[in-house]
Design a protein around this motif. Structure first.
Motif: not given
Ligand code: HEM
Length: 481
Positions: A51-68, A225-228
């Motif tokens: 119910g909010s347009t300011v919101v906590r979410i994960n964004v890609p790519p995630g593990p193992f390329m992004a630390k956080d 191949l692409l996302h890890t």
């Protein structure tokens, strides 16, 4: 129906949302993003859930390329511009988001897009690009016209042969040559690069963007191949070297100028390559198909109005396409902005909070801690119904025409800044802003000087629209091209 940017309701609240379990939550969200929901749904469903347009979410790519992968997403027209405020966000090393490609893909340098304006090299490189574009401003119209009239001639011969013509492929070849000729006066295809430039460029782009895209292959192949993991840079070393050789030779004058600004020739050349191949070519690869798709879908009525406006203004200018004539084309200008609003070619923007912040959406004020990653998904912000009304998700060609229409331009964000503001060495707004809007208009002008109308089929590909011409009706009245 623009809503005010000022004012906010109630006391500051914590940002709602959830990141789920470490690693598992991020991988699950990544699968939602690519395969189970798709981009738009991924963000819209979370806005709805919390119910909010300011919101906590994960964004890609995630593990193992992004630390956080954890971000605070700003998904409406009011909160999004926090990303443009250099007092509030730091823009260091986050051009591609929560991961950064190896600098061995850019000659060992952190190029302009990855620099914060507080870094002295940012000023020097951005100034080099402003100077380059200014020095070539008179070349843009004639160079655009010769390259794109030849593209349209090819469209006609392909239509005559097979009844259809694939625009994107022709656009890739033409845009690559156009940019080289417009910036440096040398068509890449006329050098040692030959016809291999666009393919080499596309490969190099994939090496940087693969964590963020799906190629439509089965998930079991794409995930590993692409996302890890990052694709190994050594595999495209030869392609990069060939591109670099073109810029170091064709860009001689620009590199001379860069030295006077205090840049080494080498750092300037890697930056020229990036600004030309990633920013400019990558941008036009998506911009023109998107614009063409929207105009094709709008149909003959819009085409008739564009024909009348464009041919009228060109006739008044003595049969020439001039900057003054383009300025008079209100509908044409609006069509280009509307396409940039509806389908911004670069959809993700990021920034680290420089200090504890309060971010206002239409519905409330939210607290964000220093160091947290802010993220904007632009299509949500530029299709905000609280600003653009009940037609926010539709292509409305006239949207920006007239005094009332032009008031909405402040909510067009494609350049990482408001359309009513200008890029400078002190901000991160796109230095190609005026160039992009100009070539967008020239594209529409070229189409409707040559055709009364056309038809095309539209589908979706890697980064945007894919368009096939199916018929063109040659111009029946002047001034022609
Ligand atoms: C930055 C979009 C064309 C050069 C940006 C950013 C966006 C953008 C969204 C900000 C990225 C961020 O920091 O989050 C586009 C689009 C284009 C386009 C959609 C075409 C359709 C160009 C062209 C140039 C260019 C023609 C040529 C000079 C740059 C550079 C930056 C940038 C150097 C980094 C700016 C800085 O560090 O201050 N562009 N751009 N772009 N763009 Fe463009």
């Amino acid at each position: 129906m623009a809503s005010s940017d000022q004012g906010s309701s109630g006391a500051p609240k914590p940002v709602p949302g959830s990141y789920g379990l470490p690693v598992i939550g991020a991988v699950r969200d990544r699968l939602d993003f690519y395969y189970f929901q798709g981009q738009d749904k991924y963000f819209e469903s979370r806005v709805e859930r919390y119910g909010s347009t300011v919101v906590r979410i994960n964004v890609p790519p995630g593990p193992f390329m992004a630390k956080d992968p954890r971000v605070v997403a700003v998904l409406d027209a009011k909160s999004f511009p926090v990303l443009f405020d250099m007092d509030k966000v730091e823009k260091k090393n986050l051009f591609t988001g929560t991961y950064m490609s190896s600098t061995s893909l850019t000659g060992g340098y952190r190029v302009c897009s990855y620099l914060d304006p507080s870094e002295p090299t940012h000023t020097k490189v951005k100034q080099m690009l402003f100077n380059l574009l200014l020095s070539r401003k008179d070349e843009v119209i004639p160079t655009f016209r010769s390259n794109f009239s030849s593209l349209l001639a090819t469209v006609e011969s392909e239509l005559a042969k097979s009844g259809k013509a694939a625009f994107n492929k022709l656009n890739d070849v033409t845009s690559f040559d156009f940019i080289g000729e417009a910036y440096f006066g040398v068509r890449p295809s006329a050098t040692n690069l030959g016809s291999s430039g666009p393919t080499k460029a596309a490969k190099w782009l994939i090496w940087q963007l693969h964590p963020l895209v799906t190629l439509g292959l089965p998930m079991v192949l794409e995930e590993p191949l692409l996302h890890t993991f990052h694709l190994p840079p050594f595999l495209i070393k030869g392609d990069y070297k060939a591109l670099y050789n073109y810029y170091s030779t064709a860009g001689k004058q620009a590199l001379d100028m860069a030295e006077t600004l205090g840049l080494s020739r080498e750092e300037a050349c890697h930056n020229l390559l990036f600004a030309t191949t990633f920013n400019s070519y990558g941008g036009l690869k998506v911009l023109f198909p998107g614009l063409l798709a929207n105009i094709a879908n709008a149909g003959e009525k819009l085409h008739e109005r564009l024909v009348a406006e464009i041919r009228g203004a060109v006739a008044e200018a003595g049969g020439k396409v001039t900057l003054a004539a383009l300025e008079k084309m209100e509908l044409t200008k609006s069509v280009v902005w509307e396409s940039l609003r509806l389908d911004p070619p670069v959809k993700f923007q990021y920034g680290h909070a420089k200090k504890d912040l309060e971010i206002a959406s239409h519905d409330g004020v939210f607290q964000v801690k220093k160091g947290e990653m802010l993220f904007g998904y632009q299509p949500c912000a530029t299709k905000d119904a609280r600003v653009f009304g009940s037609t926010a998700r539709e292509f409305v060609p006239d949207r920006f025409v007239g005094d009332e229409g032009s008031k909405l331009l402040q909510y067009v964000y494609w350049s990482n800044g408001r359309e009513t503001e200008s890029p400078s060495v002190d901000n991160k707004q796109c230095p190609g802003k005026n160039f992009v809007v100009l070539v967008g208009r020239l594209f529409v002008v070229e189409l409707f000087l040559r055709y009364d109308t056309f038809t095309a089929t539209v589908s979706t590909e890697l980064l945007g629209a894919s368009v096939n011409f199916t018929s063109v009706t040659k111009a029946t009245s002047g001034p022609g091209s």
